[in-house]
Design an enzyme around this catalytic site. Structure first.
Site, PDB file in Angstrom:
ATOM      1  N   GLU A 152       0.862  -1.176   0.000  1.00 11.98           N
ATOM      2  CA  GLU A 152       0.000   0.000   0.000  1.00 11.98           C
ATOM      3  C   GLU A 152       0.906   1.235   0.000  1.00 11.98           C
ATOM      4  O   GLU A 152       1.790   1.369   0.842  1.00 11.98           O
ATOM      5  CB  GLU A 152      -0.916  -0.008   1.239  1.00 11.98           C
ATOM      6  CG  GLU A 152      -1.867   1.168   1.246  1.00 11.98           C
ATOM      7  CD  GLU A 152      -3.190   0.889   1.963  1.00 11.98           C
ATOM      8  OE1 GLU A 152      -3.434  -0.256   2.365  1.00 11.98           O
ATOM      9  OE2 GLU A 152      -3.981   1.845   2.104  1.00 11.98           O
ATOM     10  N   ARG A 153       0.675   2.082  -0.971  1.00 17.36           N
ATOM     11  CA  ARG A 153       1.500   3.292  -1.145  1.00 17.36           C
ATOM     12  C   ARG A 153       2.967   2.931  -1.387  1.00 17.36           C
ATOM     13  O   ARG A 153       3.884   3.617  -0.900  1.00 17.36           O
ATOM     14  CB  ARG A 153       1.382   4.239   0.055  1.00 17.36           C
ATOM     15  CG  ARG A 153      -0.032   4.527   0.481  1.00 17.36           C
ATOM     16  CD  ARG A 153      -0.860   5.046  -0.640  1.00 17.36           C
ATOM     17  NE  ARG A 153      -2.258   5.250  -0.274  1.00 17.36           N
ATOM     18  CZ  ARG A 153      -3.193   5.576  -1.179  1.00 17.36           C
ATOM     19  NH1 ARG A 153      -2.906   5.697  -2.448  1.00 17.36           N
ATOM     20  NH2 ARG A 153      -4.428   5.765  -0.791  1.00 17.36           N
ATOM     21  N   LYS A 274      -4.209  -0.195  13.898  1.00 13.75           N
ATOM     22  CA  LYS A 274      -5.019   0.873  13.298  1.00 13.75           C
ATOM     23  C   LYS A 274      -6.468   0.478  13.554  1.00 13.75           C
ATOM     24  O   LYS A 274      -6.951  -0.517  13.017  1.00 13.75           O
ATOM     25  CB  LYS A 274      -4.750   0.948  11.799  1.00 13.75           C
ATOM     26  CG  LYS A 274      -5.701   1.857  11.022  1.00 13.75           C
ATOM     27  CD  LYS A 274      -5.321   1.932   9.532  1.00 13.75           C
ATOM     28  CE  LYS A 274      -6.278   2.812   8.748  1.00 13.75           C
ATOM     29  NZ  LYS A 274      -5.897   2.966   7.334  1.00 13.75           N
ATOM     30  N   GLU A 278     -10.905   4.476   8.508  1.00 13.70           N
ATOM     31  CA  GLU A 278     -10.971   4.062   7.100  1.00 13.70           C
ATOM     32  C   GLU A 278     -11.414   2.605   6.952  1.00 13.70           C
ATOM     33  O   GLU A 278     -10.771   1.805   6.271  1.00 13.70           O
ATOM     34  CB  GLU A 278      -9.609   4.284   6.426  1.00 13.70           C
ATOM     35  CG  GLU A 278      -9.186   5.738   6.460  1.00 13.70           C
ATOM     36  CD  GLU A 278      -7.849   6.017   5.786  1.00 13.70           C
ATOM     37  OE1 GLU A 278      -7.016   5.114   5.674  1.00 13.70           O
ATOM     38  OE2 GLU A 278      -7.653   7.178   5.374  1.00 13.70           O
ATOM     39  N   ARG A 311      -2.388   3.578  16.832  1.00 10.94           N
ATOM     40  CA  ARG A 311      -2.335   4.765  15.964  1.00 10.94           C
ATOM     41  C   ARG A 311      -3.473   5.741  16.279  1.00 10.94           C
ATOM     42  O   ARG A 311      -4.584   5.325  16.623  1.00 10.94           O
ATOM     43  CB  ARG A 311      -2.384   4.356  14.506  1.00 10.94           C
ATOM     44  CG  ARG A 311      -1.138   3.608  14.093  1.00 10.94           C
ATOM     45  CD  ARG A 311      -1.208   3.152  12.665  1.00 10.94           C
ATOM     46  NE  ARG A 311      -0.786   4.142  11.700  1.00 10.94           N
ATOM     47  CZ  ARG A 311      -1.469   4.452  10.595  1.00 10.94           C
ATOM     48  NH1 ARG A 311      -2.650   3.904  10.354  1.00 10.94           N
ATOM     49  NH2 ARG A 311      -1.006   5.322   9.726  1.00 10.94           N
ATOM     50  N   LYS A 352       0.515  10.774  13.610  1.00  9.64           N
ATOM     51  CA  LYS A 352       1.056  11.314  12.350  1.00  9.64           C
ATOM     52  C   LYS A 352       1.516  12.751  12.569  1.00  9.64           C
ATOM     53  O   LYS A 352       0.903  13.484  13.362  1.00  9.64           O
ATOM     54  CB  LYS A 352      -0.005  11.291  11.252  1.00  9.64           C
ATOM     55  CG  LYS A 352      -0.270   9.912  10.688  1.00  9.64           C
ATOM     56  CD  LYS A 352      -1.099   9.965   9.406  1.00  9.64           C
ATOM     57  CE  LYS A 352      -1.414   8.549   8.952  1.00  9.64           C
ATOM     58  NZ  LYS A 352      -2.084   8.475   7.645  1.00  9.64           N
ATOM     59  N   ASP A 357      -3.000  14.247   6.706  1.00 11.50           N
ATOM     60  CA  ASP A 357      -2.435  13.010   6.171  1.00 11.50           C
ATOM     61  C   ASP A 357      -1.207  13.248   5.300  1.00 11.50           C
ATOM     62  O   ASP A 357      -1.286  13.151   4.078  1.00 11.50           O
ATOM     63  CB  ASP A 357      -3.528  12.274   5.367  1.00 11.50           C
ATOM     64  CG  ASP A 357      -3.150  10.830   5.113  1.00 11.50           C
ATOM     65  OD1 ASP A 357      -2.181  10.358   5.716  1.00 11.50           O
ATOM     66  OD2 ASP A 357      -3.829  10.167   4.309  1.00 11.50           O
ATOM     67  N   GLU A 379       4.802   9.641  13.881  1.00 12.85           N
ATOM     68  CA  GLU A 379       4.790   8.862  12.631  1.00 12.85           C
ATOM     69  C   GLU A 379       4.953   9.822  11.458  1.00 12.85           C
ATOM     70  O   GLU A 379       4.172  10.762  11.304  1.00 12.85           O
ATOM     71  CB  GLU A 379       3.466   8.093  12.498  1.00 12.85           C
ATOM     72  CG  GLU A 379       3.341   7.306  11.202  1.00 12.85           C
ATOM     73  CD  GLU A 379       2.016   6.532  11.078  1.00 12.85           C
ATOM     74  OE1 GLU A 379       1.612   5.849  12.038  1.00 12.85           O
ATOM     75  OE2 GLU A 379       1.385   6.630  10.006  1.00 12.85           O
ATOM     76  N   GLU A 385       3.804   9.153  -0.704  1.00 12.07           N
ATOM     77  CA  GLU A 385       2.405   9.049  -1.138  1.00 12.07           C
ATOM     78  C   GLU A 385       1.880  10.364  -1.725  1.00 12.07           C
ATOM     79  O   GLU A 385       1.304  10.375  -2.806  1.00 12.07           O
ATOM     80  CB  GLU A 385       1.532   8.616   0.037  1.00 12.07           C
ATOM     81  CG  GLU A 385       0.055   8.611  -0.305  1.00 12.07           C
ATOM     82  CD  GLU A 385      -0.840   8.164   0.844  1.00 12.07           C
ATOM     83  OE1 GLU A 385      -0.332   7.800   1.912  1.00 12.07           O
ATOM     84  OE2 GLU A 385      -2.070   8.192   0.652  1.00 12.07           O
ATOM     85  N   GLU A 503       6.540  21.727  -3.216  1.00  9.19           N
ATOM     86  CA  GLU A 503       5.437  22.541  -2.677  1.00  9.19           C
ATOM     87  C   GLU A 503       5.071  23.658  -3.657  1.00  9.19           C
ATOM     88  O   GLU A 503       3.890  23.938  -3.882  1.00  9.19           O
ATOM     89  CB  GLU A 503       5.883  23.136  -1.342  1.00  9.19           C
ATOM     90  CG  GLU A 503       4.832  23.977  -0.658  1.00  9.19           C
ATOM     91  CD  GLU A 503       5.350  24.574   0.648  1.00  9.19           C
ATOM     92  OE1 GLU A 503       6.571  24.834   0.751  1.00  9.19           O
ATOM     93  OE2 GLU A 503       4.534  24.790   1.561  1.00  9.19           O
ATOM     94  N   TRP A 533     -19.233  16.527   0.113  1.00  5.90           N
ATOM     95  CA  TRP A 533     -19.947  17.612   0.794  1.00  5.90           C
ATOM     96  C   TRP A 533     -19.401  18.982   0.434  1.00  5.90           C
ATOM     97  O   TRP A 533     -19.749  19.974   1.051  1.00  5.90           O
ATOM     98  CB  TRP A 533     -19.861  17.418   2.312  1.00  5.90           C
ATOM     99  CG  TRP A 533     -20.307  16.069   2.772  1.00  5.90           C
ATOM    100  CD1 TRP A 533     -19.538  15.111   3.361  1.00  5.90           C
ATOM    101  CD2 TRP A 533     -21.621  15.506   2.678  1.00  5.90           C
ATOM    102  NE1 TRP A 533     -20.282  13.999   3.635  1.00  5.90           N
ATOM    103  CE2 TRP A 533     -21.572  14.208   3.235  1.00  5.90           C
ATOM    104  CE3 TRP A 533     -22.837  15.970   2.178  1.00  5.90           C
ATOM    105  CZ2 TRP A 533     -22.682  13.385   3.311  1.00  5.90           C
ATOM    106  CZ3 TRP A 533     -23.944  15.134   2.245  1.00  5.90           C
ATOM    107  CH2 TRP A 533     -23.855  13.859   2.803  1.00  5.90           C
TER     108      TRP A 533
HETATM  109  C1  GCV Z   1      -2.534   2.349   5.301  1.00  7.83           C
HETATM  110  C2  GCV Z   1      -3.863   7.308   4.171  1.00  7.83           C
HETATM  111  C3  GCV Z   1      -3.444   6.418   3.040  1.00  7.83           C
HETATM  112  C4  GCV Z   1      -3.863   4.982   3.280  1.00  7.83           C
HETATM  113  C5  GCV Z   1      -3.273   4.533   4.630  1.00  7.83           C
HETATM  114  C6  GCV Z   1      -3.780   5.480   5.716  1.00  7.83           C
HETATM  115  C7  GCV Z   1      -3.191   5.171   7.081  1.00  7.83           C
HETATM  116  O1  GCV Z   1      -5.237   7.474   4.177  1.00  7.83           O
HETATM  117  O2  GCV Z   1      -3.963   6.902   1.844  1.00  7.83           O
HETATM  118  O3  GCV Z   1      -3.369   4.197   2.236  1.00  7.83           O
HETATM  119  O4  GCV Z   1      -3.593   3.206   4.923  1.00  7.83           O
HETATM  120  O5  GCV Z   1      -3.412   6.789   5.392  1.00  7.83           O
HETATM  121  O6  GCV Z   1      -2.252   5.845   7.455  1.00  7.83           O
HETATM  122  O7  GCV Z   1      -3.674   4.287   7.754  1.00  7.83           O
END
Ligand code: GCV
Length: 670
Positions: A152-153, A274, A278, A311, A352, A357, A379, A385, A503, A533
């Site tokens: 993922e990513r 996590k 999501e 997290r 984070k 994000d 984090e 990403e 940036e 929205w």
């Molecule tokens: C692992 C963002 C990313 C997701 C990731 C999420 C996270 O939304 O797009 O791919 O999922 O962060 O940190 O849990």
């Protein structure tokens, strides 16, 4: 995967001698058990490095602690003796002897890698006199690798940990352990935080043997293995009808599972979770708090010395934010602050760096230092990403430095993010820093060769937060690309400003996003995936930005003073974050004397020009560095330029049409 993967900064190719050979010919070890796995690996590394770089085959012997021989003397000392702490070391060259002191095996290992680094950089060991103690207790890489081999990513190929739902352990796994140990990483999470498909849960018996082999291999390099966990494993794997953290049958299931896991995999460090985010399950489903969920697991793993890293990326992505009060940025703080002090000692909250994000520019999460009685870990995301997918060059260490140096005002002194996560602020030991990492099975590990500077740099910074972004490049370039001072200067010229360049051609003044939904590469001004929205940037024909002041969502007030007031008022809000905190007219005048709209135009034109300059600098390296590296980075630069132009044109034309205000310099806006 064909061919041999790169050894990155551990190439051990022939180096200028610089008077270093004499220090590596004879090595004496005093006080350490030579059969300890970490010591053995350290010595093996020393031999490999000395042979490869200087053609020296060191003789190794157990010796008296007062060495009278020239060479390298490795000496075990008591903890705190000469200020040497756990996982720390000192190196002192004197009268032909280089003495490496450490109080534990990891310190010894890091000390040996320091010696090899000096040799590789073609510096003189005779001039070394240094004490190094780690800034952070936990220094972790988080992999988002899935069991099917996808990442993922991930932007550098497939996973080197898994293929077809099986664990891979081979020579490359060992090289990976060596690489990350060499820069001081002491923990690694090997699977994605989105843990799906019960049949492939690593806490299932079917994987125990291989996980145990991996844990042992990593332990030999001072690295603890951690696993991501699905919070609802009781249902998915255990067949229960609940994951309520306070229900006895749920607790009993986890007790049985953890006993099984830790008894088979004794080197395991613990788990990363996590939850409630999501689509991931969590305690909220049962009306319980995040603390209920985290503490339940923490109590169960405690007897085994395990920790739970929980997290804080908890938010409701389906929120209706039409009322202009609902704000995703608020979610982390709102969900966690009330339970400050309730989390058990072996829980660490992993936060984070920003409240949203991993955007190219965000304020620091107000949870960092907002929490005053809870273990915290920072984090960050080294995987690019939102910062160019390792196609675009974006050296992230300057951003990480800003994050670490941020003053939270949680205390009178020792209140920076670096203080909080190191344990200095609260005197805690369960703390540290983690990065979602950018590796894959590409032969160069990181897709773009220059992205390896982030892999290296994050870890070095995690070990020593005082290093500057430039010092890190002064180490990484000579070890990885070339020791030529001209090459070093040119690559620094490319990398050091690259975050600001990115940036400039993407999203201005902290607004963030405007990126292709889901994929997160390439421009899509209205493209925020959760924006049914209304647009994320809130731009209309008069202005742009999200009002997060007390008159808006109130997010600015989540900070301690004086940060809260600083962000709350347009006049004192740092301009690079203006549109994150405030909705302003396009005609709002910045300190530069430019209007916001003119700033948008200028920065986007400038960003593209800066990419062109970076490319010209890279072109001038032809012939001075390895051809394959030159060509592969050049190809990516071509894609970066295309991307930058797309962003420039889309952003400029979008805001020109919205605002109806022309560019003062009359440049073409498509
Ligand atoms: C692992 C963002 C990313 C997701 C990731 C999420 C996270 O939304 O797009 O791919 O999922 O962060 O940190 O849990």
């Amino acid at each position: 995967m064909n061919g041999k993967w790169s050894q990155l900064w551990l190439k051990y190719d022939s180096k200028k001698e610089c008077g270093n050979a004499a220090f590596l010919q004879a090595v004496t070890i005093c006080g350490f058990d030579e059969n300890h796995a970490v010591v053995k690996n350290a010595i093996e590394e020393l031999k490999m490095g000395a042979q490869g770089m200087l053609g020296v085959a060191p003789s190794i012997s157990a010796g008296g602690c007062e060495s009278d021989k020239n060479g390298l003397a490795i000496v075990k000392v008591a903890k705190q003796e000469e200020n040497i702490l756990e996982e720390g070391y000192s190196l002192e060259a004197k009268d032909g002897t280089l003495t490496l002191k450490a109080c534990d095996e990891k310190g010894l290992l890091y000390g040996i890698f320091h010696v090899l680094r000096v040799v590789s950089m073609e510096k003189s060991l005779a001039e070394v006199n240094i004490l190094c103690n780690p800034s952070n207790p936990l220094r972790m890489y988080n992999h988002w690798d899935n069991m099917d081999g996808s990442i993922e990513r991930g932007y550098s190929g497939l996973s080197f940990f898994y293929e077809n739902n099986e664990i891979i352990i081979n020579e490359r796994t060992k090289d990976y352990a060596r690489l990350i140990a060499s820069v001081g990483i002491n923990g690694v999470v090997i699977n994605n935080v989105n843990v799906k498909q019960a049949a492939t849960y690593l806490i299932d018996k079917r994987y125990f043997q291989e996980v145990c082999r991996l844990a042992t291999l990593f332990a030999g390099y001072g690295i603890k293995l951690f696993l991501s966990l699905n919070y609802a494993a009781t249902i998915e794997l255990g067949g229960l009808d609940s994951a309520d953290p306070l229900e006895p049958k749920v607790i009993a299931w986890w007790q049985g599972k953890m006993k099984e896991v830790f008894e088979t995999i004794p080197n395991l460090g613990g788990f990363l979770v996590k939850a409630d985010s999501e689509g991931r399950p969590g305690p909220f489903t049962y009306g319980r708090t995040q603390a209920d969920g985290a503490n339940m697991l923490a109590d169960i793993v405690k007897p085994y010395g395990g920790i739970i890293i929980w997290r804080c990326f908890v938010y409701n992505c389906t929120q209706d934010w039409r009322d202009y009060k609902t704000d995703r940025a608020r979610a982390g703080y709102d969900n966690f602050i009330k339970m400050d002090g309730d989390y058990h000692e072996n829980v660490i909250l992993q936060i984070k760096n920003g409240p949203m994000d991993f955007q190219i520019r965000e304020p620091i999460s107000p949870l960092l230092g907002g929490l005053k009685k809870t273990n915290q870990m920072l984090e960050v995301q080294v995987a690019q990403e939102y910062t160019g997918h390792q196609i675009d060059v974006c050296y992230l260490i300057p951003m990480f430095k800003e994050i670490l140096n941020f003053k939270t005002y949680c205390k009178e002194t020792q209140d920076t993010v670096a203080d909080v996560i190191s344990g200095r602020t609260m005197g805690n030991k369960n703390a540290g820093i983690a990065a979602v990492i950018n590796t894959g099975n590409d032969l160069n590990w990181t897709g773009n060769e220059l992205a390896a500077a982030n892999l290296y740099g994050f870890a070095r910074l995690a070990y020593n937060t005082d290093l500057s972004a430039e010092e890190i490049l002064d180490e990484w370039i000579p070890q990885s690309i070339s020791t030529s001072s001209q090459v070093i200067e040119k690559i620094k010229r490319i990398l050091l400003p690259s975050r600001v360049v990115y940036e400039n051609y993407t999203s201005p003044l902290g607004i963030g996003w405007m990126v292709t939904p889901h994929e997160h590469y390439g421009c899509s001004v209205d493209g925020y995936e959760y924006s049914r929205w209304g647009t994320y940037h809130r731009a209309d024909h008069l202005g742009i930005g999200v009002d997060r002041s007390e008159n808006g969502t109130g997010y600015a007030l989540q900070y301690h003073e004086p940060n809260a007031s600083m962000y709350n008022h347009m006049e004192t809000c740092p301009e690079e974050l203006l549109l994150f905190f405030h909705h302003v007219p396009y005609t709002y005048v910045l300190k530069s004397n430019k209007t916001v709209i003119q700033h948008i135009y200028d920065s986007h034109f400038e960003g593209v020009e800066q990419v062109e300059e970076m490319i010209a600098t890279w072109e001038s390296l032809k012939g001075s560095i390895e051809d394959s590296v030159f060509e592969s980075v050049k190809a990516r630069f071509g894609r970066q330029l295309y991307n930058a132009k797309e962003w420039r044109d889309q952003v400029n034309s979008y805001f020109y049409r919205k605002s109806g205000i022309a560019d003062e310099k009359n440049r073409p806006i498509y």
